[in-house]
Every structure is written in structure tokens, then in C-alpha cells.
Design a protein around this motif. Structure first.
Motif, short mmCIF file in Angstrom:
data_model
loop_
_atom_site.label_atom_id
_atom_site.label_comp_id
_atom_site.label_asym_id
_atom_site.label_seq_id
_atom_site.Cartn_x
_atom_site.Cartn_y
_atom_site.Cartn_z
N CYS A 132 0.85 -1.21 0.00
CA CYS A 132 0.00 0.00 0.00
C CYS A 132 0.88 1.25 0.00
CB CYS A 132 -0.84 0.08 1.28
SG CYS A 132 -1.99 -1.27 1.44
N ARG A 133 0.41 2.31 -0.64
CA ARG A 133 1.00 3.63 -0.43
C ARG A 133 0.58 4.05 0.97
NH1 ARG A 133 0.45 7.89 -5.17
NH2 ARG A 133 1.79 6.29 -6.04
N LEU A 134 1.53 4.51 1.77
CA LEU A 134 1.23 4.77 3.19
C LEU A 134 1.48 6.23 3.55
CD1 LEU A 134 0.71 3.89 6.15
CD2 LEU A 134 3.14 3.26 6.28
N PHE A 135 0.45 6.87 4.14
CA PHE A 135 0.63 8.22 4.66
C PHE A 135 0.53 8.20 6.18
CE2 PHE A 135 -1.04 12.27 6.24
CZ PHE A 135 -0.08 13.14 5.75
N ILE A 136 1.55 8.75 6.84
CA ILE A 136 1.49 8.97 8.30
C ILE A 136 1.84 10.43 8.55
CG2 ILE A 136 2.37 8.31 10.57
CD1 ILE A 136 3.10 5.60 9.52
N PRO A 137 0.95 11.18 9.21
CA PRO A 137 1.31 12.57 9.50
C PRO A 137 2.29 12.64 10.66
CG PRO A 137 -0.88 12.08 10.36
CD PRO A 137 -0.39 10.83 9.69
N SER A 138 3.26 13.56 10.53
CA SER A 138 4.10 13.90 11.68
C SER A 138 3.72 15.31 12.12
CB SER A 138 5.58 13.76 11.33
OG SER A 138 6.36 13.96 12.49
N THR A 139 4.57 16.00 12.79
CA THR A 139 4.16 17.21 13.51
C THR A 139 5.34 18.13 13.81
OG1 THR A 139 3.57 17.87 15.78
CG2 THR A 139 4.23 15.63 15.51
N HIS A 180 13.41 2.63 2.05
CA HIS A 180 14.72 2.27 1.48
C HIS A 180 14.94 0.76 1.48
CE1 HIS A 180 16.02 6.36 0.98
NE2 HIS A 180 15.72 6.64 2.24
N ARG A 181 14.49 0.08 2.53
CA ARG A 181 14.78 -1.35 2.69
C ARG A 181 13.82 -2.23 1.90
NH1 ARG A 181 15.96 -5.95 3.42
NH2 ARG A 181 16.72 -7.02 5.27
N TYR A 182 12.51 -1.86 1.93
CA TYR A 182 11.51 -2.75 1.31
C TYR A 182 10.74 -2.08 0.16
CZ TYR A 182 12.04 -5.21 5.78
OH TYR A 182 12.55 -5.85 6.87
N GLY A 183 11.02 -0.82 -0.10
CA GLY A 183 10.30 -0.14 -1.18
C GLY A 183 8.89 0.28 -0.81
N VAL A 184 8.58 0.35 0.49
CA VAL A 184 7.24 0.83 0.88
C VAL A 184 7.11 2.30 0.48
CG1 VAL A 184 5.72 1.38 2.85
CG2 VAL A 184 7.01 -0.78 2.83
N ASP A 185 6.02 2.62 -0.21
CA ASP A 185 5.81 3.99 -0.71
C ASP A 185 5.29 4.87 0.44
OD1 ASP A 185 5.30 6.24 -2.11
OD2 ASP A 185 3.97 5.33 -3.60
N PHE A 186 6.21 5.19 1.34
CA PHE A 186 5.88 5.94 2.56
C PHE A 186 5.94 7.44 2.28
CE2 PHE A 186 7.77 8.16 6.28
CZ PHE A 186 6.75 7.99 7.19
N ARG A 187 4.91 8.15 2.70
CA ARG A 187 4.85 9.60 2.52
C ARG A 187 4.42 10.25 3.84
NH1 ARG A 187 3.05 10.23 -3.72
NH2 ARG A 187 4.27 8.48 -4.46
N CYS A 188 5.09 11.31 4.22
CA CYS A 188 4.86 11.87 5.55
C CYS A 188 4.95 13.39 5.50
CB CYS A 188 5.93 11.30 6.48
SG CYS A 188 5.95 11.99 8.13
#
Ligand SMILES: NC(=O)c1ccc[n+]([C@@H]2O[C@H](COP(=O)([O-])OP(=O)(O)OC[C@H]3O[C@@H](n4cnc5c(N)ncnc54)[C@H](O)[C@@H]3O)[C@@H](O)[C@H]2O)c1
Length: 337
Positions: A132-139, A180-188
């Protein structure tokens, strides 16, 4: 038994549905009944279709929320519940909003650690497993007293002093590691204090900038828990929702980093009071700083978000006067104070 035209119509509907499903991502939002999740679900449903957005949380939703689209119970600490939703709904984008915010986190550190750290581990693993493309908000709370505070750039020392901030740095770093390690499409995105009129804040240090409007209308006065000169970055909710849409839609080639600061304005309680007094000249503010002052004193005063503006054209629309006007318009129209 069925007429040819009925069968043709049925086939056409299925075909259109498949086209629709392919054209739009299928999205799951966790912790979706909070300040950000409710307006975000509304916007994503407008953009991608009601049937493509599943809202989840552990609270009982309002009737109005149920009418707006699919709602499912999902506790992010129970990996199987979220997994089942991902699989059954063929989710493409996972938007992980569940968290205990800064002020409430300090009051229950074990729960904040469980929800913000263990819950995030579960979500990262699921995003990896189901691509999954993953969005986690930071702050802004992911920075600390040793960070440069005016302005605070994307890359600098981050030593937050709240469990909320520590858990968000953890999410940023682990998300980037999974990329970087698994190619997870992480966006923050690192958000400042988010100001909204129709949803309630969840217990953050910037909540005063919402409460002040309710008290201005109810009592004509407000006792602020921060000092009058405490400068913090802030953003109107519509800009916040747009930033999530923009970062999720941005092509990979535009993203030169996985975590970005985003901001719109910075103000102090004194400055907000002056802007409110343009509408309510008799409004009075007094100050009684509490434990949240220490948190605010360790946070950025002005957020440097030039990378987001350059790389994927982040462009907030609402400034301080626009925010004050929108708050009063909404609260007075809906008598919601
Ligand atoms: N609101 C802001 O000003 C702001 C600023 C910066 C970052 N953020 C981030 O945005 C996200 C959403 O913030 P918000 O203001 O909507 O928060 P909120 O507190 O309003 O909502 C959080 C939701 O998480 C849900 N939740 C709690 N425990 C859960 C569990 N075990 N499983 C599933 N859901 C659970 C709660 O019921 C709540 O509805 C958070 O990650 C927060 O850190 C918010």
C-alpha cells in the motif's frame, strides 16, 4: 427471463464500475473519526468516489458520518482487524491517523507508547505486506529545544521532549527505513497546529487557537494556557486536507525526500487576539500558562517548508485573517459554540 437490454445495461454498469475502480485508489483511513479524518474522508470521497474510501476508528460514529460512507471498527493495536479491512476492500492507500496527541500523550505515556509506536509498527508491516501507499502525519512536535526554532528546516537535530514527539520521529525514521529497505511507498508531512471549525481538536498543544473562537462567541473572553508571545506555526484545515491529497497524488519523481515540513502561517496568542478583535472589538484575553507552555517552548516558531513548495508545489491558501473570517462565519452560521 431477463430482457437483452436489461442484461446489456447490467454489463455496462459492471464495466463502468471496473473502470472507476481502476481509475481511483481504494483508501483506508485509520483513526478517522478525529479532527483530520472526518474532513479528509469527505474530500477523498468527492475526489475518488464514496465507495472507494473506508473510514475506520474505535469510537461510535455519528449518524451523519455513517450516512457519508462506509465506516468500520478497527483498533490499530489489533493487526488482524486492520488486515481484514485491507484485504476485503483491496486497499491501495493506507492513511494512518490514529494517535494520542501531545498534551493527552503526556498524561498517559504507556497508552501513547502503545498506540503511537506499536500501532504504527502494525501499520508499517501491513503496508509492506500488501504494497500500500502509506501516509502517516508527523508534527512540529517532532522537533525539540535543540532544534533551530525560527525557522525550522526539514533536516536538523530532532530531540523532542514529549512522548508524542518521540513517537513521531520514530514513525518518520521507520517509514523512511521501510521505503529504502523494502520499497514501501511511505509519505509523511509534518503538520503545524491544525485549525478547524466543524471538528473538535484531539488534545494538542495548539488547541487554544480553536478554543479561543468558541469562548469569544460564548463568553467574550478567553483564558489562554500559553503566554501571549508564544509563536507557533498553524494551518487552516482545508489547506491541511489539500496537502494530504497533493502528497498522495504526487508522482514518485517529484518526491526528493519522504518527510516534508508543511506550513501556512505562524502567530502568537497576542496576534490572534488582535485579529479576533477586528470582528469582536470587546473580546478580552488573559493568560494562565500551564504544563503545555513547556511543550510549546520546545517547538518550532516558524516552519521552513520551501522543499514542499519547490518539489511538489505546496501552496497554502489561507492566512491569519482568512482563518479568523472562516472560523466566525462557520461558528455563527451553525451556532456551534
Ligand atoms: N490536529 C492537529 O493539529 C495535528 C497536527 C499535527 C499532526 N497531527 C496528526 O494527525 C493525525 C490525526 O490527528 P487528529 O487531530 O485528527 O487527532 P484526533 O485525536 O482528533 O483523532 C485521532 C483518532 O484516533 C482514534 N484512535 C484512538 N485509539 C485508536 C486505536 N487504538 N485504533 C484506532 N483508532 C484509534 C481516536 O478515536 C480518534 O478519533 C495524528 O496522527 C496527529 O498526530 C494532527
Amino acid at each position: 427471463m431477463f430482457s437483452k437490454s436489461l442484461i446489456r445495461q447490467f454489463a455496462l454498469t459492471i464495466h463502468r464500475r471496473q473502470l472507476h475502480d481502476k481509475a481511483h485508489p481504494r483508501i483506508l483511513i485509520t483513526g478517522g473519526c478525529g479532527q483530520l479524518g472526518v474532513p479528509l474522508a469527505k474530500r477523498l470521497r468527492q475526489l475518488y468516489g464514496t465507495e472507494n474510501v473506508v473510514l475506520s476508528d474505535i469510537v461510535r460514529p455519528s449518524d451523519e458520518l455513517l450516512r457519508q460512507g462506509t465506516y468500520r471498527y478497527a483498533d490499530v493495536m489489533d493487526v488482524k482487524q486492520v488486515q481484514e479491512l485491507l484485504v476485503n476492500n483491496q486497499i491501495d492507500w493506507l492513511i494512518h491517523l490514529s494517535a494520542l496527541l501531545s498534551a493527552v500523550g503526556e498524561r498517559d505515556v504507556p497508552l501513547a507508547m502503545k498506540l503511537n509506536i506499536e500501532g504504527t509498527h502494525n501499520i508499517l508491516e501491513l503496508a509492506r505486506k500488501y504494497k500500500c501507499r502509506l501516509f502517516i502525519p508527523s508534527t512540529i512536535g517532532a522537533f525539540g529545544p535543540e532544534s533551530p526554532r525560527n525557522p525550522t528546516p526539514d533536516f536538523c537535530i530532532q530531540r523532542p521532549r514529549t512522548i508524542y514527539g518521540v513517537s513521531k520521529v520514530h514513525a518518520e525514521l521507520l517509514g523512511e527505513y521501510f521505503f529504502h529497505r523494502y520499497g514501501v511507498d511511505f509519505r509523511c508531512l509534518r503538520f503545524p497546529g491544525i485549525i478547524s471549525a466543524d471538528t473538535k481538536p484531539g488534545g494538542g498543544t495548539t488547541d487554544y487557537a480553536i478554543e479561543i473562537f468558541h469562548e469569544a462567541l460564548k463568553a467574550g473572553a478567553y483564558k489562554c494556557y500559553l503566554r501571549g508571545n508564544t509563536r507557533l506555526p498553524m494551518m487552516w484545515i482545508d489547506d491541511c486536507i489539500q496537502s494530504i491529497v497533493d502528497i498522495m497524488e504526487a508522482p514518485d519523481s517529484k518526491l526528493k525526500q519522504r518527510t516534508y515540513n508543511v506550513s501556512a502561517m505562524s502567530f502568537t496568542p497576542d496576534e490572534l487576539t488582535k485579529a479576533i478583535q477586528k470582528y469582536k472589538p470587546n473580546f478580552k484575553i488573559s493568560y494562565q500558562p500551564d504544563d503545555r507552555q513547556k511543550i510549546a517552548d520546545s517547538w518550532p516558531e516558524v516552519f521552513d517548508d520551501h522543499n514542499a513548495r519547490e518539489h511538489w508545489k505546496w501552496n497554502p491558501k489561507v492566512d491569519l485573517d482568512g482563518l479568523v473570517q472562516r472560523m466566525f462565519e462557520y461558528l455563527e452560521k451553525h451556532k456551534n459554540f
